[in-house]
Design a protein around this motif. Sequence first.
Motif, mmCIF file in Angstrom:
data_model
loop_
_atom_site.group_PDB
_atom_site.id
_atom_site.type_symbol
_atom_site.label_atom_id
_atom_site.label_comp_id
_atom_site.label_asym_id
_atom_site.label_seq_id
_atom_site.Cartn_x
_atom_site.Cartn_y
_atom_site.Cartn_z
ATOM 1 N N PHE B 88 38.327 -23.707 -55.372
ATOM 2 C CA PHE B 88 37.683 -23.108 -56.147
ATOM 3 C C PHE B 88 38.449 -22.572 -57.585
ATOM 4 C CE2 PHE B 88 35.552 -22.372 -52.133
ATOM 5 C CZ PHE B 88 34.583 -23.434 -52.263
ATOM 6 N N SER B 89 38.221 -23.100 -58.620
ATOM 7 C CA SER B 89 39.220 -22.862 -59.694
ATOM 8 C C SER B 89 39.369 -21.724 -60.400
ATOM 9 C CB SER B 89 39.526 -24.131 -60.344
ATOM 10 O OG SER B 89 38.190 -24.431 -61.155
ATOM 11 N N GLN B 90 37.725 -21.278 -60.501
ATOM 12 C CA GLN B 90 37.317 -20.010 -61.366
ATOM 13 C C GLN B 90 37.812 -18.859 -60.185
ATOM 14 O OE1 GLN B 90 36.621 -20.034 -64.483
ATOM 15 N NE2 GLN B 90 37.159 -22.127 -64.124
ATOM 16 N N MET B 91 38.016 -19.024 -59.072
ATOM 17 C CA MET B 91 38.224 -17.873 -58.265
ATOM 18 C C MET B 91 39.872 -17.561 -57.985
ATOM 19 S SD MET B 91 34.957 -19.059 -55.756
ATOM 20 C CE MET B 91 34.977 -17.343 -54.611
ATOM 21 N N THR B 92 39.885 -16.501 -57.474
ATOM 22 C CA THR B 92 41.604 -16.212 -57.227
ATOM 23 C C THR B 92 42.147 -16.786 -56.094
ATOM 24 O OG1 THR B 92 41.314 -14.021 -55.962
ATOM 25 C CG2 THR B 92 41.458 -13.919 -58.402
ATOM 26 N N VAL B 93 43.184 -16.869 -55.881
ATOM 27 C CA VAL B 93 44.015 -17.379 -54.626
ATOM 28 C C VAL B 93 43.537 -16.748 -53.310
ATOM 29 C CG1 VAL B 93 46.099 -17.736 -53.092
ATOM 30 C CG2 VAL B 93 45.999 -18.351 -55.754
ATOM 31 N N LEU B 94 43.471 -15.451 -53.649
ATOM 32 C CA LEU B 94 43.118 -14.495 -52.446
ATOM 33 C C LEU B 94 41.423 -14.686 -51.988
ATOM 34 C CD1 LEU B 94 44.141 -10.861 -52.871
ATOM 35 C CD2 LEU B 94 44.671 -12.320 -50.995
ATOM 36 N N GLU B 95 40.619 -14.839 -53.176
ATOM 37 C CA GLU B 95 39.198 -15.303 -52.792
ATOM 38 C C GLU B 95 39.017 -16.734 -52.102
ATOM 39 O OE1 GLU B 95 37.252 -12.661 -56.596
ATOM 40 O OE2 GLU B 95 37.907 -14.564 -56.908
ATOM 41 N N ASN B 96 40.017 -17.589 -52.782
ATOM 42 C CA ASN B 96 39.787 -18.925 -52.055
ATOM 43 C C ASN B 96 40.098 -18.667 -50.453
ATOM 44 O OD1 ASN B 96 39.323 -21.746 -53.716
ATOM 45 N ND2 ASN B 96 40.349 -20.089 -55.287
ATOM 46 N N LEU B 97 41.058 -18.120 -50.348
ATOM 47 C CA LEU B 97 41.381 -17.719 -48.863
ATOM 48 C C LEU B 97 40.369 -17.139 -48.092
ATOM 49 C CD1 LEU B 97 45.261 -16.703 -49.122
ATOM 50 C CD2 LEU B 97 44.327 -19.114 -48.392
ATOM 51 N N MET B 114 45.659 -13.724 -42.960
ATOM 52 C CA MET B 114 46.128 -13.998 -44.078
ATOM 53 C C MET B 114 47.537 -13.764 -44.276
ATOM 54 S SD MET B 114 44.503 -13.610 -47.699
ATOM 55 C CE MET B 114 42.952 -13.012 -47.089
ATOM 56 N N ASP B 115 48.186 -12.969 -43.479
ATOM 57 C CA ASP B 115 49.604 -12.864 -43.498
ATOM 58 C C ASP B 115 50.336 -14.055 -42.687
ATOM 59 O OD1 ASP B 115 49.789 -10.190 -44.294
ATOM 60 O OD2 ASP B 115 49.765 -9.164 -42.277
ATOM 61 N N ARG B 116 49.591 -14.724 -41.813
ATOM 62 C CA ARG B 116 50.353 -15.921 -41.117
ATOM 63 C C ARG B 116 50.308 -16.966 -42.129
ATOM 64 N NH1 ARG B 116 47.160 -16.670 -36.172
ATOM 65 N NH2 ARG B 116 47.355 -14.315 -36.027
ATOM 66 N N VAL B 117 48.905 -16.863 -42.898
ATOM 67 C CA VAL B 117 49.039 -18.128 -44.048
ATOM 68 C C VAL B 117 49.971 -18.062 -45.104
ATOM 69 C CG1 VAL B 117 47.639 -18.966 -45.885
ATOM 70 C CG2 VAL B 117 46.587 -18.681 -43.614
ATOM 71 N N PHE B 118 50.490 -16.666 -45.457
ATOM 72 C CA PHE B 118 51.350 -16.490 -46.519
ATOM 73 C C PHE B 118 52.725 -16.615 -45.909
ATOM 74 C CE2 PHE B 118 48.311 -13.179 -48.620
ATOM 75 C CZ PHE B 118 47.812 -14.191 -49.730
ATOM 76 N N GLN B 119 52.891 -16.705 -44.683
ATOM 77 C CA GLN B 119 54.202 -16.820 -44.104
ATOM 78 C C GLN B 119 54.263 -18.260 -44.164
ATOM 79 O OE1 GLN B 119 54.577 -15.676 -39.875
ATOM 80 N NE2 GLN B 119 54.788 -13.402 -40.863
ATOM 81 N N SER B 120 53.512 -19.247 -43.961
ATOM 82 C CA SER B 120 53.501 -20.606 -44.004
ATOM 83 C C SER B 120 53.751 -21.097 -45.292
ATOM 84 C CB SER B 120 52.332 -21.339 -43.623
ATOM 85 O OG SER B 120 52.052 -20.937 -42.306
ATOM 86 N N PHE B 121 53.048 -20.429 -46.285
ATOM 87 C CA PHE B 121 53.120 -20.584 -47.737
ATOM 88 C C PHE B 121 53.285 -19.432 -48.576
ATOM 89 C CE2 PHE B 121 49.325 -22.984 -45.592
ATOM 90 C CZ PHE B 121 49.919 -24.218 -45.947
ATOM 91 N N PRO B 122 54.507 -19.151 -48.852
ATOM 92 C CA PRO B 122 54.923 -17.831 -49.354
ATOM 93 C C PRO B 122 54.576 -17.829 -51.011
ATOM 94 C CG PRO B 122 56.992 -19.064 -48.211
ATOM 95 C CD PRO B 122 55.749 -19.823 -47.977
ATOM 96 N N ARG B 123 54.435 -19.055 -51.312
ATOM 97 C CA ARG B 123 54.137 -19.220 -52.805
ATOM 98 C C ARG B 123 52.768 -18.539 -53.103
ATOM 99 N NH1 ARG B 123 57.092 -23.736 -54.649
ATOM 100 N NH2 ARG B 123 55.867 -24.217 -56.399
ATOM 101 N N LEU B 124 51.881 -19.011 -52.090
ATOM 102 C CA LEU B 124 50.512 -18.432 -52.413
ATOM 103 C C LEU B 124 50.622 -17.016 -52.373
ATOM 104 C CD1 LEU B 124 48.360 -20.716 -49.947
ATOM 105 C CD2 LEU B 124 48.749 -20.874 -52.580
ATOM 106 N N LEU B 135 47.117 -22.901 -60.736
ATOM 107 C CA LEU B 135 48.093 -23.485 -59.943
ATOM 108 C C LEU B 135 48.557 -24.769 -60.162
ATOM 109 C CD1 LEU B 135 46.885 -21.963 -56.516
ATOM 110 C CD2 LEU B 135 48.593 -20.697 -57.996
ATOM 111 N N SER B 136 49.792 -25.020 -59.637
ATOM 112 C CA SER B 136 50.285 -26.585 -59.922
ATOM 113 C C SER B 136 49.586 -27.290 -58.894
ATOM 114 C CB SER B 136 51.882 -26.430 -59.738
ATOM 115 O OG SER B 136 52.288 -26.170 -58.396
ATOM 116 N N GLY B 137 49.794 -28.686 -58.861
ATOM 117 C CA GLY B 137 49.231 -29.471 -58.086
ATOM 118 C C GLY B 137 49.457 -29.151 -56.461
#
Lengths: 304, 234
Positions: B88-97, B114-124, B135-137
């Motif tokens: 959802f491009s008009q929503m923030t990363v947090l809102e998408n999660l 959410m912590d677990r997801v952030f561990q797998s994807f620190p960039r997020l 965000l980039s592709g």
Amino acid sequence: MQVFFQNLVGGLQMGSIYALIALGYTMVYGIVKLINFAHGDIMMVGGYAVYWFTTTALYEQMAVVNPALAIVLSVVFSIVFCMLLGVLMDKIAYTPLRNAPRISALITAIGISMALQISAQLIFGSSQLPFPQVIPKIKLEALTIGRKPMFLQEVLTFVISIALMILLQLFVKKTRAGKAMRAVSEDHAAARLMGINVNNTITMTFAIGCALAAVGAVFYAQKVIYIKPLLGSMPGLKAFVAAVLGGIGIIPGAVLGGFIIGIAETFMKYYASDYVDALVFGILILVLLFKPSGLLGKNTREKV
Amino acid sequence: MLNVSNLNVFYDAIHALKDVSFRVEQGEIVTLIGANGAGKTSTLHTISGLIRAKAGEIHFMDQPIHGMEAHKIMQMGLVQVPEGRRIFSQMTVLENLDMGAYARKDRANLPEEMDRVFQSFPRLKERRKQLAGTLSGGEQQMLAMGRAMMSRPKLLMLDEPSMGLSPILVQEIFSIIREVSKQGVTILLVEQNARMALSIADRAYVMETGSIVLEGSAKELLGNEEVKKAYLGS
């Protein structure tokens, strides 16, 4: 200067009403890409719902005990009635057309609009009926501009409308249901893959829009002090212009557009009252010519 | 775990899926490879309930799901990361999660998830307040996967996760897929990048013009001459 402020106050009052109605247009467009031309008539129904409630025996009994509560209840009744009507309208008329070409839904909207107008005519007759005094006619001496004090009605219209718009914004930004609404308006399929019930989310959007229209109806009917079956068509169209002006599908755009149309119209009424409608629809033509995406809209190419 | 039998899908007169049958067992990584237009995405969309099959059956955890609505299928734990991310491009990363976790009832566990997801994807995590459209592709692909992980899927279907990404990012995405699999999530992977897909999969099916033409263990298919010629470019 006094004339200016008087017009400004009147403009803000009309603008609040247009903004409330425009929100319904814009939210529904945002989520299903449908201009719900029956929206103005939902507003008309809201006016009649208040009127009908004040003619019931229940209301008369209550009005003896607590007149203020009775009138508030009549407004609440109207809001609930309009929400249910919105839900019904979506479930019966629009849900089956979810995958149909957009023009089918648009034509259906015009059909619903006529059905509502004719129903009101059949039930209440085609002549004007007096609208009950919902907001007492009180002059607020403390809020005097120049020599003219403001009326409670003008202030309440503005304050309640702004409060509702802030609530709506909080709802859309912060709550789970509001975020789901935004998700659906961006991408139906992706929203379904998130486990969101897209049809129910759309129905909820209709219900919220209709509730706002009911509030708008009370303020509008209170200003013109009558109701009639065609009550909703002109303010409905102008609110539509407001939604397009602000950028259809964009919630803050509807508010901005509503206030611009309301203020422009009120000033025009003072200086050249014959040209009020021409002005509003002239604005629509100008927007469509020069910035079809609206004031707050981003320019995107759309396939027609 | 997932059993697809004799699926037939039509787009008007076009017979898009012809008697497609396959299965995915608990804990496996199964890949569906094939050229553009072979029917891979149609298969996933039909499983997810976005498209209705004309004939055929789909069972997930021994329950028939063909004919169920998409949001109900997802709520059973059969989750798709669609082709082209569809964040959802008009929503923030947090809102998408948040949206990924929309259907979860145990809302108290979400911060932990959410912590677990952030561990797998620190960039997020760095970009959590940003609008997803900025965000980039590669980051968008990570967001799409993280969003799906927020729902705690039982079976995750990934549609072309490598599409449009640089070779380094493809490596990264695939190592994350392997990691997700190790956490106990069953995976159905649709890919045009057959070599990468076969390198992490247990079993594979090859699709051609709406039918499954070949199946076997990923090792077998990597050694299969036809597959080599048609999909591995050697």
